[in-house]
Design a protein around this motif. Sequence first.
Motif, mmCIF file in Angstrom:
data_model
loop_
_atom_site.group_PDB
_atom_site.id
_atom_site.type_symbol
_atom_site.label_atom_id
_atom_site.label_comp_id
_atom_site.label_asym_id
_atom_site.label_seq_id
_atom_site.Cartn_x
_atom_site.Cartn_y
_atom_site.Cartn_z
ATOM 1 N N ALA A 46 0.814 -1.214 0.000
ATOM 2 C CA ALA A 46 0.000 0.000 0.000
ATOM 3 C C ALA A 46 0.850 1.267 0.000
ATOM 4 O O ALA A 46 0.485 2.264 -0.638
ATOM 5 C CB ALA A 46 -0.932 -0.013 1.213
ATOM 6 N N ALA A 47 1.972 1.250 0.711
ATOM 7 C CA ALA A 47 2.824 2.439 0.764
ATOM 8 C C ALA A 47 3.368 2.797 -0.617
ATOM 9 O O ALA A 47 3.468 3.975 -0.980
ATOM 10 C CB ALA A 47 3.976 2.216 1.742
ATOM 11 N N VAL A 48 3.709 1.780 -1.404
ATOM 12 C CA VAL A 48 4.207 2.020 -2.765
ATOM 13 C C VAL A 48 3.086 2.567 -3.645
ATOM 14 O O VAL A 48 3.286 3.514 -4.417
ATOM 15 C CB VAL A 48 4.788 0.727 -3.364
ATOM 16 C CG1 VAL A 48 5.169 0.928 -4.831
ATOM 17 C CG2 VAL A 48 5.989 0.265 -2.552
ATOM 18 N N VAL A 49 1.908 1.987 -3.534
ATOM 19 C CA VAL A 49 0.756 2.448 -4.318
ATOM 20 C C VAL A 49 0.435 3.900 -4.001
ATOM 21 O O VAL A 49 0.174 4.713 -4.906
ATOM 22 C CB VAL A 49 -0.468 1.550 -4.044
ATOM 23 C CG1 VAL A 49 -1.712 2.115 -4.736
ATOM 24 C CG2 VAL A 49 -0.207 0.124 -4.521
ATOM 25 N N ALA A 50 0.471 4.270 -2.733
ATOM 26 C CA ALA A 50 0.139 5.642 -2.337
ATOM 27 C C ALA A 50 1.123 6.642 -2.933
ATOM 28 O O ALA A 50 0.722 7.694 -3.443
ATOM 29 C CB ALA A 50 0.124 5.749 -0.815
ATOM 30 N N VAL A 51 2.404 6.326 -2.897
ATOM 31 C CA VAL A 51 3.417 7.232 -3.453
ATOM 32 C C VAL A 51 3.281 7.313 -4.969
ATOM 33 O O VAL A 51 3.394 8.387 -5.568
ATOM 34 C CB VAL A 51 4.830 6.775 -3.050
ATOM 35 C CG1 VAL A 51 5.877 7.657 -3.725
ATOM 36 C CG2 VAL A 51 5.004 6.824 -1.535
#
Length: 313
Positions: free
Chosen positions: A234-239
């Motif tokens: 999720a952290a990668v998707v958000a960035v």
Amino acid sequence: MTDPSPEIALGLAALGRPSYINLGRDGVHRSPDELRALAHATLDAAWAAGVRRFDAARSYGRAEEFLGSWFAAHPDHRADATVSSKWGYRYTADWDPDAAVHEVKEHTLAHFRSQWAESLDALGSAPELYQVHSLTTDSPLFTDQALLAALAATAAEHGTRPGFSTSGADQADAVRRGLDLEVDGERLFTAVQSTWNLLEPSVGDALRAAHDDGVLVLVKEGVANGRLVVDPPAAVVAVARRHGVGPDAVALAGILAQPWADVVLSGAADPDQLRANLAATGLELTDEERTALAGIAETPTGYWTRRGALPWV
């Protein structure tokens, strides 16, 4: 004085053989002629985008041959390019995507001599960097004085830089031990290529020390063999959404942000993937984003266990 920006290189692991551990590949098992055309198209796209460094290996099927034939078709490119390749693994699948074994590792003097000759023939000239492929702490290379002497002598004769790549949960130890090796009182290896990505950053301190000591540091498997693209955290998707890029660009930007990274490899399997990867060069991560991305790291043992279970596609 600040370090220069890292250089993007095109790695040919997914472009020289019909199967590789690379999730997100299209799954089409191409003939040698079809894959040669795709490799040349991707090399053309890389050159047009300003990429001047290319990385291959004896075990990447016909990657060296494809790169050599591309240079033969563009003879003006070779002088401005930097080529690295590797010896130590032998490709054994013979273009069979369902082969039980795709490559076999052998760190011996006889294997080095035969693969060096094969690399010269396929590439058409000596590579600027020639690396031991996947040096691990249990490699017989560490105590094979004849092999170490041959590596040094070949490098001196051909003006080729000797280096090694690493894989596995004990990468950091392999990096340190490899860089301690000497021949006639001189450090043998002056370049190291290791796996570092947002999921597996454990070798970072060893690479930082190597860089600070003047060793060329190359980073491979930046998208974790496709894991950070196919099923990104999720952290990668958000960035990625915040910057309007793909998860691959975020993953590679995380490496480009490391002050010790000199060369960052794209393992793109086609021109579109390459262009998506190159979006990383214009992406500047905030401190908050870097902190969030650091939180997705796995344990080295867990990461390499998962990698070992990935299919060849």
